[in-house]
Design a protein around this motif. Structure first.
Motif, PDB file in Angstrom:
ATOM      1  N   LYS A  94      10.573   7.017 -12.683  1.00  0.00           N
ATOM      2  CA  LYS A  94      10.858   6.690 -11.289  1.00  0.00           C
ATOM      3  C   LYS A  94      10.074   7.600 -10.343  1.00  0.00           C
ATOM      4  O   LYS A  94       9.473   7.140  -9.366  1.00  0.00           O
ATOM      5  CB  LYS A  94      12.357   6.817 -11.018  1.00  0.00           C
ATOM      6  CG  LYS A  94      12.756   6.512  -9.588  1.00  0.00           C
ATOM      7  CD  LYS A  94      14.254   6.672  -9.384  1.00  0.00           C
ATOM      8  CE  LYS A  94      14.640   6.416  -7.924  1.00  0.00           C
ATOM      9  NZ  LYS A  94      16.104   6.595  -7.715  1.00  0.00           N
ATOM     10  N   LEU A 138       6.324   6.782 -10.310  1.00  0.00           N
ATOM     11  CA  LEU A 138       6.041   5.598  -9.500  1.00  0.00           C
ATOM     12  C   LEU A 138       6.067   5.930  -8.007  1.00  0.00           C
ATOM     13  O   LEU A 138       5.206   5.480  -7.244  1.00  0.00           O
ATOM     14  CB  LEU A 138       7.045   4.490  -9.823  1.00  0.00           C
ATOM     15  CG  LEU A 138       6.943   3.870 -11.217  1.00  0.00           C
ATOM     16  CD1 LEU A 138       8.080   2.883 -11.454  1.00  0.00           C
ATOM     17  CD2 LEU A 138       5.592   3.170 -11.384  1.00  0.00           C
ATOM     18  N   GLN A 139       7.049   6.716  -7.595  1.00  0.00           N
ATOM     19  CA  GLN A 139       7.147   7.110  -6.192  1.00  0.00           C
ATOM     20  C   GLN A 139       5.930   7.928  -5.764  1.00  0.00           C
ATOM     21  O   GLN A 139       5.360   7.708  -4.692  1.00  0.00           O
ATOM     22  CB  GLN A 139       8.427   7.916  -5.964  1.00  0.00           C
ATOM     23  CG  GLN A 139       9.706   7.101  -6.065  1.00  0.00           C
ATOM     24  CD  GLN A 139      10.949   7.968  -5.953  1.00  0.00           C
ATOM     25  OE1 GLN A 139      10.919   9.185  -6.194  1.00  0.00           O
ATOM     26  NE2 GLN A 139      12.060   7.350  -5.585  1.00  0.00           N
ATOM     27  N   GLU A 140       5.549   8.871  -6.621  1.00  0.00           N
ATOM     28  CA  GLU A 140       4.408   9.724  -6.298  1.00  0.00           C
ATOM     29  C   GLU A 140       3.101   8.932  -6.308  1.00  0.00           C
ATOM     30  O   GLU A 140       2.205   9.186  -5.500  1.00  0.00           O
ATOM     31  CB  GLU A 140       4.344  10.897  -7.274  1.00  0.00           C
ATOM     32  CG  GLU A 140       5.521  11.858  -7.088  1.00  0.00           C
ATOM     33  CD  GLU A 140       5.607  12.903  -8.167  1.00  0.00           C
ATOM     34  OE1 GLU A 140       4.765  12.864  -9.098  1.00  0.00           O
ATOM     35  OE2 GLU A 140       6.504  13.754  -8.101  1.00  0.00           O
ATOM     36  N   GLY A 141       3.004   7.957  -7.219  1.00  0.00           N
ATOM     37  CA  GLY A 141       1.825   7.094  -7.236  1.00  0.00           C
ATOM     38  C   GLY A 141       1.684   6.310  -5.946  1.00  0.00           C
ATOM     39  O   GLY A 141       0.574   6.145  -5.412  1.00  0.00           O
ATOM     40  N   GLN A 142       2.804   5.838  -5.413  1.00  0.00           N
ATOM     41  CA  GLN A 142       2.790   5.128  -4.136  1.00  0.00           C
ATOM     42  C   GLN A 142       2.351   6.046  -3.006  1.00  0.00           C
ATOM     43  O   GLN A 142       1.595   5.641  -2.114  1.00  0.00           O
ATOM     44  CB  GLN A 142       4.184   4.560  -3.850  1.00  0.00           C
ATOM     45  CG  GLN A 142       4.582   3.418  -4.769  1.00  0.00           C
ATOM     46  CD  GLN A 142       6.016   2.953  -4.529  1.00  0.00           C
ATOM     47  OE1 GLN A 142       6.815   3.647  -3.913  1.00  0.00           O
ATOM     48  NE2 GLN A 142       6.345   1.762  -5.020  1.00  0.00           N
ATOM     49  N   GLN A 143       2.821   7.289  -3.035  1.00  0.00           N
ATOM     50  CA  GLN A 143       2.453   8.246  -1.988  1.00  0.00           C
ATOM     51  C   GLN A 143       0.966   8.586  -2.047  1.00  0.00           C
ATOM     52  O   GLN A 143       0.312   8.727  -1.013  1.00  0.00           O
ATOM     53  CB  GLN A 143       3.305   9.508  -2.128  1.00  0.00           C
ATOM     54  CG  GLN A 143       4.780   9.281  -1.823  1.00  0.00           C
ATOM     55  CD  GLN A 143       5.657  10.434  -2.245  1.00  0.00           C
ATOM     56  OE1 GLN A 143       5.176  11.539  -2.529  1.00  0.00           O
ATOM     57  NE2 GLN A 143       6.962  10.199  -2.295  1.00  0.00           N
ATOM     58  N   ALA A 160      -1.413   6.555  -3.277  1.00  0.00           N
ATOM     59  CA  ALA A 160      -2.127   5.355  -2.835  1.00  0.00           C
ATOM     60  C   ALA A 160      -2.087   5.231  -1.321  1.00  0.00           C
ATOM     61  O   ALA A 160      -3.096   4.876  -0.681  1.00  0.00           O
ATOM     62  CB  ALA A 160      -1.510   4.117  -3.484  1.00  0.00           C
ATOM     63  N   LEU A 161      -0.940   5.531  -0.727  1.00  0.00           N
ATOM     64  CA  LEU A 161      -0.812   5.451   0.725  1.00  0.00           C
ATOM     65  C   LEU A 161      -1.697   6.489   1.410  1.00  0.00           C
ATOM     66  O   LEU A 161      -2.306   6.213   2.449  1.00  0.00           O
ATOM     67  CB  LEU A 161       0.651   5.665   1.132  1.00  0.00           C
ATOM     68  CG  LEU A 161       0.977   5.537   2.629  1.00  0.00           C
ATOM     69  CD1 LEU A 161       0.602   4.144   3.138  1.00  0.00           C
ATOM     70  CD2 LEU A 161       2.451   5.816   2.886  1.00  0.00           C
TER      71      LEU A 161
END
Length: 230
Positions: free
Chosen positions: A196, A199-204, A206-207
């Protein structure tokens, strides 16, 4: 060069924070700044306890603001020219590691030094994530222009810093920190929670890349130009 400050950003690292801070505070850094990024475990209690015996500036953020915000806060609270970032979840940290992180800056061999623990899941020589390391040394004047962006980047902060330095054509040097242990998320929590968080860090990340696409473009252009000149 005037002044060296070590900055430690911590969020719920009660198992390791004591040893990391005491080791850093025992070194010859001019200042040590610890940013507690809204920890909810015993981190605050431990830091207040060792603060009676070790000299460091302790800054508490009431709510978790993310690693980027904590790092920027540390930078804003130092007048030193050289800044060394140290992760709060390390084991086997030694003075030799600090020397390795600082020497290339002293010798003007690099604008930023990235330290890589060799006790990791992926071998250093093939590790695609080694530029995301939290152990890094740099000059305040080089990173100061992106402080506002850092505050918004959360876990994407290392990506932001790397893009900034690449776009500016800064020289980056990697050093091996032999014996240093940096745990993976799977070492610190359940598999489900680790996935989890990944995934959160990957989104950050990418953003962060999306918001700073201009830096990526500059970096690519600079790389192409340099290759053409070879």
């Amino acid at each position: 060069m005037k002044g060296i400050t070590a900055i430690i950003c911590v969020f719920n690292e009660e198992a390791t924070i004591r040893n990391v801070v005491t080791k850093v505070a025992d070194y010859f850094f001019d200042d040590v700044i610890v940013i507690n990024d809204g920890s909810t475990d015993r981190t605050d209690e431990i830091l207040k306890g060792i603060g009676r015996f070790f000299d460091f500036k302790y800054i508490i953020l009431p709510k978790n603001k993310g690693k980027g915000y904590a790092m920027a806060t540390g930078i804003e609270n130092t007048n030193s020219e050289i800044i060394v970032f140290i992760d709060a979840d390390l084991s086997n940290l030694t003075e030799d590691h600090f020397s390795l992180l600082l020497t290339p800056i002293f010798n003007k061999e690099a604008d930023m030094v990235l330290g890589q623990a060799n006790e990791t899941l992926i071998n250093y020589s093939i590790n695609p994530f080694k530029s995301f390391t939290g152990e890094r040394t740099l000059l305040k004047k080089d990173i100061f222009p992106i402080l506002d962006k850092m505050k918004e980047s959360r876990f994407g902060v290392e990506t932001l810093i790397n893009l900034h330095y690449q776009s500016q054509g800064k020289k980056v040097k990697y050093v091996m920190l032999d014996g240093l242990i940096h745990p993976t998320k799977f070492d610190k929590t359940t598999t489900q929670q680790a996935i989890k968080e990944f995934l959160q860090e990957g989104q950050q990340i990418a953003l962060t890349v999306f918001k700073n696409f201009s830096l990526l473009t500059k970096s690519v252009k600079r790389t192409v130009i340099n290759n053409m000149q070879l």
